[in-house]
Design an enzyme around this catalytic site. Structure first.
Site, mmCIF file in Angstrom:
data_model
loop_
_atom_site.group_PDB
_atom_site.id
_atom_site.type_symbol
_atom_site.label_atom_id
_atom_site.label_comp_id
_atom_site.label_asym_id
_atom_site.label_seq_id
_atom_site.Cartn_x
_atom_site.Cartn_y
_atom_site.Cartn_z
ATOM 1 C CG ASN A 26 -6.793 0.505 0.388
ATOM 2 O OD1 ASN A 26 -7.002 -0.378 -0.432
ATOM 3 N ND2 ASN A 26 -5.727 1.281 0.339
ATOM 4 C CG HIS B 276 -6.668 4.593 -0.884
ATOM 5 N ND1 HIS B 276 -5.356 4.999 -0.916
ATOM 6 C CD2 HIS B 276 -6.743 3.515 -1.699
ATOM 7 C CE1 HIS B 276 -4.665 4.194 -1.714
ATOM 8 N NE2 HIS B 276 -5.490 3.299 -2.213
ATOM 9 N N GLY B 277 -9.522 4.808 2.476
ATOM 10 C CA GLY B 277 -10.347 5.341 3.553
ATOM 11 C C GLY B 277 -11.691 4.652 3.604
ATOM 12 C CG HIS C 208 -6.389 8.430 3.872
ATOM 13 N ND1 HIS C 208 -5.691 9.123 2.924
ATOM 14 C CD2 HIS C 208 -6.465 7.162 3.410
ATOM 15 C CE1 HIS C 208 -5.361 8.303 1.928
ATOM 16 N NE2 HIS C 208 -5.823 7.116 2.205
ATOM 17 C CG ASP D 260 -1.982 1.011 1.271
ATOM 18 O OD1 ASP D 260 -2.347 1.522 0.200
ATOM 19 O OD2 ASP D 260 -2.459 1.322 2.380
ATOM 20 C CG HIS D 261 -0.930 5.266 0.713
ATOM 21 N ND1 HIS D 261 -0.953 6.491 0.100
ATOM 22 C CD2 HIS D 261 -2.211 4.902 0.857
ATOM 23 C CE1 HIS D 261 -2.206 6.845 -0.131
ATOM 24 N NE2 HIS D 261 -2.995 5.890 0.316
#
Length: 301
Positions: free
Chosen positions: A252, A230-231, A194, A80-81
């Site tokens: 995610n 995301h989040g 997030h 991830d990120h």
């Protein structure tokens, strides 16, 4: 399983692949078990932030722990990120991290150059795609500003942000980005938030978020590409389900599993008890929130 094929199948069948973050190493075992016991398919993933500021130690340690419990037909390992500019606004030497992940056996990777200009984001993402694609690994990228710990929008009321679509991914930019970068999946900003990483906010409930379903539909139609959310924690369930139907193929989830683990450790300081809490919550998320129980039959064939 091939991560690229699995996520494409999810898009084509209007399903979603959950991706569960690992901020604490002992979380790997209960999450994998929950995925298997619900006959689902999910990614185990770790972000740079989680070995820098939490307790996942390193991407190699997560891969090693994953290797003990992975289950073919049910789990995949995703990086991830990896930011190009991180949450502290410092430059990151990101390409060696991608190379380490490939060497460690990650089946897909994500670069986040969303703090750069559109042109800068395209160039950085393309440099990652060149490396990953040569190894046969798909690349996720991010375009737009997902609200939360990494944006300056945190002080603005959520409803105002949503109404004005501040930082939302546009079709025009996304089309140019995908063509120029060669990425395989695109994380889009369409209303999610997030999780907080500030110490005083770690255990706070995230604001209830919603999704711009119309924007997701437009993006999927223009790109014909799996979109990533995301989040994923804290979004109203109806929006999640509608978002999946509109083109979200990977989602995610971090906060919803990190907080039960950390609460359990504060309560009893017992890793096995904390694992039980994560296992129970993960099964609930798969079964009742994301509704991916039984999806292995479609996605793993």
């Amino acid at each position: 399983m091939d991560a690229k094929i699995v996520v494409r199948k999810a898009l084509e069948n209007k399903l979603v692949v959950p991706a569960f973050n690992i901020p604490h190493l002992p979380m790997v075992k209960p999450i994998v078990q929950a995925v298997v016991d619900e006959d689902s398919v999910a990614m185990i993933q770790v972000a740079r932030l989680e070995w820098e500021k939490f307790e996942s130690e390193s991407l190699e340690r997560v891969a090693e722990e994953y290797g003990k419990y992975k289950k073919e037909g049910h789990t995949l390992l995703h990086l991830d990120h990896v930011p190009v500019i991180d949450e502290d606004h410092l430059e990151v030497d990101y390409l060696p991290i991608i190379e380490r992940a490939i060497k460690a056996g990650y089946q897909s990777v994500m670069v986040d150059a969303s703090r750069l200009t559109l042109e800068g984001n395209i160039a950085a993402t393309k440099s990652v795609c060149d490396i990953a694609h040569a190894a046969g690994i798909p690349v996720e990228a991010e375009l737009g500003a997902v609200m939360g710990h990494e944006t300056a929008q945190a002080a603005i009321p959520y409803e105002e942000i949503f109404e004005k679509k501040m930082g939302f991914t546009t079709v025009e930019d996304a089309t140019k980005f995908v063509e120029g970068s060669g990425c395989d999946w695109l994380s889009v900003a369409v209303g999610s938030v997030h999780g907080a990483i500030a110490a005083n906010l770690l255990d706070k409930k995230k604001p209830a978020a919603k999704l711009d379903i119309e924007r997701i539909t437009e993006l999927e139609a223009a790109l014909n590409m799996p979109l990533v959310l995301h989040g994923g924690s804290g979004i109203e369930n109806d929006y999640i389900l509608r978002g999946i139907k509109a083109g979200i193929a990977k989602i995610n989830v971090g906060t919803e599993l990190r907080q039960p683990y950390e609460r359990a450790m504060r309560e009893k300081n017992d890793v096995e008890y904390a694992r039980e809490c994560v296992y129970t919550r993960c099964r609930e998320l798969i079964r009742d929130f994301l509704r991916t129980a039984g999806d292995a039959e479609v996605l793993a064939k």
